[in-house]
Design a protein around this motif. Structure first.
Motif, short mmCIF file in Angstrom:
data_model
loop_
_atom_site.label_atom_id
_atom_site.label_comp_id
_atom_site.label_asym_id
_atom_site.label_seq_id
_atom_site.Cartn_x
_atom_site.Cartn_y
_atom_site.Cartn_z
N SER A 32 0.82 -1.23 0.00
CA SER A 32 0.00 0.00 0.00
C SER A 32 0.85 1.27 0.00
N MET A 33 2.01 1.25 0.67
CA MET A 33 2.90 2.42 0.69
C MET A 33 3.46 2.70 -0.70
N ASN A 34 3.78 1.60 -1.44
CA ASN A 34 4.34 1.78 -2.78
C ASN A 34 3.29 2.24 -3.78
N ILE A 35 2.04 1.82 -3.58
CA ILE A 35 0.95 2.31 -4.44
C ILE A 35 0.79 3.82 -4.22
N PHE A 36 0.86 4.23 -2.94
CA PHE A 36 0.78 5.66 -2.61
C PHE A 36 1.92 6.42 -3.28
N LEU A 37 3.15 5.86 -3.19
CA LEU A 37 4.33 6.51 -3.79
C LEU A 37 4.15 6.67 -5.30
N ARG A 38 3.62 5.64 -5.93
CA ARG A 38 3.41 5.69 -7.39
C ARG A 38 2.45 6.84 -7.76
N GLN A 39 1.37 6.97 -6.99
CA GLN A 39 0.39 8.06 -7.25
C GLN A 39 1.03 9.43 -7.06
N GLU A 40 1.85 9.56 -6.02
CA GLU A 40 2.53 10.84 -5.76
C GLU A 40 3.50 11.19 -6.89
N ILE A 41 4.24 10.17 -7.36
CA ILE A 41 5.23 10.40 -8.42
C ILE A 41 4.53 10.78 -9.72
N ASP A 42 3.39 10.15 -10.00
CA ASP A 42 2.62 10.50 -11.21
C ASP A 42 2.26 11.99 -11.19
N ARG A 43 1.82 12.47 -10.03
CA ARG A 43 1.46 13.89 -9.92
C ARG A 43 2.68 14.79 -10.03
N MET A 44 3.79 14.33 -9.45
CA MET A 44 5.02 15.12 -9.51
C MET A 44 5.54 15.22 -10.94
N GLN A 45 5.44 14.11 -11.68
CA GLN A 45 5.88 14.10 -13.07
C GLN A 45 5.06 15.09 -13.90
N LYS A 46 3.76 15.17 -13.58
CA LYS A 46 2.88 16.10 -14.30
C LYS A 46 3.33 17.54 -14.07
N VAL A 47 3.66 17.87 -12.81
CA VAL A 47 4.13 19.22 -12.47
C VAL A 47 5.42 19.53 -13.23
N ILE A 48 6.37 18.57 -13.18
CA ILE A 48 7.68 18.79 -13.82
C ILE A 48 7.53 18.95 -15.33
N SER A 49 6.67 18.13 -15.96
CA SER A 49 6.54 18.21 -17.43
C SER A 49 5.87 19.52 -17.86
N ILE A 50 4.87 19.99 -17.09
CA ILE A 50 4.22 21.28 -17.42
C ILE A 50 5.21 22.42 -17.23
N LEU A 51 5.99 22.34 -16.16
CA LEU A 51 7.01 23.35 -15.87
C LEU A 51 8.04 23.42 -17.00
N THR B 279 -3.52 6.66 5.42
CA THR B 279 -4.38 5.50 5.13
C THR B 279 -3.52 4.31 4.69
N ALA B 280 -2.51 4.58 3.85
CA ALA B 280 -1.61 3.51 3.39
C ALA B 280 -0.88 2.88 4.59
N MET B 281 -0.49 3.74 5.55
CA MET B 281 0.19 3.23 6.75
C MET B 281 -0.76 2.33 7.56
N ARG B 282 -2.03 2.75 7.68
CA ARG B 282 -3.03 1.94 8.40
C ARG B 282 -3.24 0.58 7.71
N GLN B 283 -3.31 0.61 6.37
CA GLN B 283 -3.49 -0.64 5.63
C GLN B 283 -2.30 -1.58 5.84
N GLU B 284 -1.12 -0.99 5.84
CA GLU B 284 0.11 -1.77 6.02
C GLU B 284 0.12 -2.47 7.38
N VAL B 285 -0.25 -1.72 8.43
CA VAL B 285 -0.27 -2.30 9.79
C VAL B 285 -1.37 -3.36 9.89
N THR B 286 -2.54 -3.08 9.29
CA THR B 286 -3.66 -4.03 9.34
C THR B 286 -3.27 -5.35 8.69
N ARG B 287 -2.59 -5.28 7.53
CA ARG B 287 -2.19 -6.51 6.82
C ARG B 287 -1.13 -7.29 7.60
#
Length: 243
Positions: free
Chosen positions: A6-25, A111-119
């Motif tokens: 779940s933490m890596n899924i979160f990281l992937r989503q964050e990086i996708d958004r960051m890439q969008k910012v960098i490419s527009i910039l 939320t990703a941290m909670r999912q990680e602990v729950t699993r």
């Protein structure tokens, strides 16, 4: 890294958004260079970007996909810091301490941290797992290893009060000091929906000094000798960004 973690899924989503910012910039700065040379026509967006950069404000086209900041300088510094955190996480492994201010979706991170602990615990259900926290005595530099469970967070500022590091509790703010930095905060999950100790102060965390529903992230529980009502009247909160 385990792409279903779940933490890596979160990281992937964050990086996708960051890439969008960098490419527009990147594309808008390249176009601006060409427009100044006269190779292409200066569009409305490019004119807006040029005017705002001249006034040290963030161009609208960048602001729309990124985050709010008081000046272009602060915005660009944050861009570099966010990028540094993500690239360290990818290439050197998960950080021991996270800078929560540098996330587009801090709620998703928790939320990703909670999912990680729950699993990690058999028989735990996500609905009955709640977030709890503990303030450490260490600063970011003194932390050498990650927690067994949960996450360490740094970069939070206390508004309206100060933190007594030695005794680990809230205290009155020092005269003429608006904000004090909180030491590293350990956020973890427990399998209990029982109400928290009423002697603890329920402290909200906001992304920006402007406290609205849009900038609210979560609440943490802080130890206090005085009644929690005292701090409620003081309007004590934690801020991710004080600029």
């Amino acid at each position: 890294m385990g792409h279903l973690n779940s933490m890596n899924i979160f990281l992937r989503q964050e990086i996708d958004r960051m890439q969008k910012v960098i490419s527009i910039l990147r594309s808008s700065l390249n176009d601006l260079k060409l427009a100044i040379e006269g190779t292409i026509i200066m569009s409305e967006n490019l004119r807006d970007a040029l005017d705002n950069m001249y006034d040290a404000r963030i161009p609208q086209i960048w602001k729309r996909v990124s985050w709010d900041s008081s000046t272009l300088g602060f915005w660009f510094t944050e861009l570099l810091e966010r990028n540094a955190q993500f690239s360290t996480w990818i290439f050197e492994g998960r950080p021991n301490v996270f800078w929560m201010t540098g996330f587009f979706n801090p709620q998703g991170f928790l939320t990703a941290m909670r999912q990680e602990v729950t699993r990690a615990h058999k028989g735990w259900a996500l609905d009955s797992v709640t977030i709890h926290n503990e303030v450490l005595r260490q600063t970011k530099e003194e932390v050498t290893s990650p927690p067994a469970e949960g996450v360490y967070i740094y970069g939070l500022y206390m508004d309206g009060a100060a933190w007594d590091r030695r005794n680990g509790k809230l205290t009155e703010s020092t005269p003429k000091v608006l904000f004090t930095q909180l030491p590293v905060l350990h956020i973890f999950a427990i399998n209990s929906t029982a109400p928290k100790d009423p002697k603890l102060y329920v402290c909200p965390i906001y992304k920006k000094p402007r406290r609205t529903d849009l900038t609210f992230i979560t609440v943490v529980y802080l130890r206090t000798v005085l009644s929690p009502d005292h701090w409620i009247l003081r309007g004590v909160a934690l801020l991710c960004d004080i600029k």
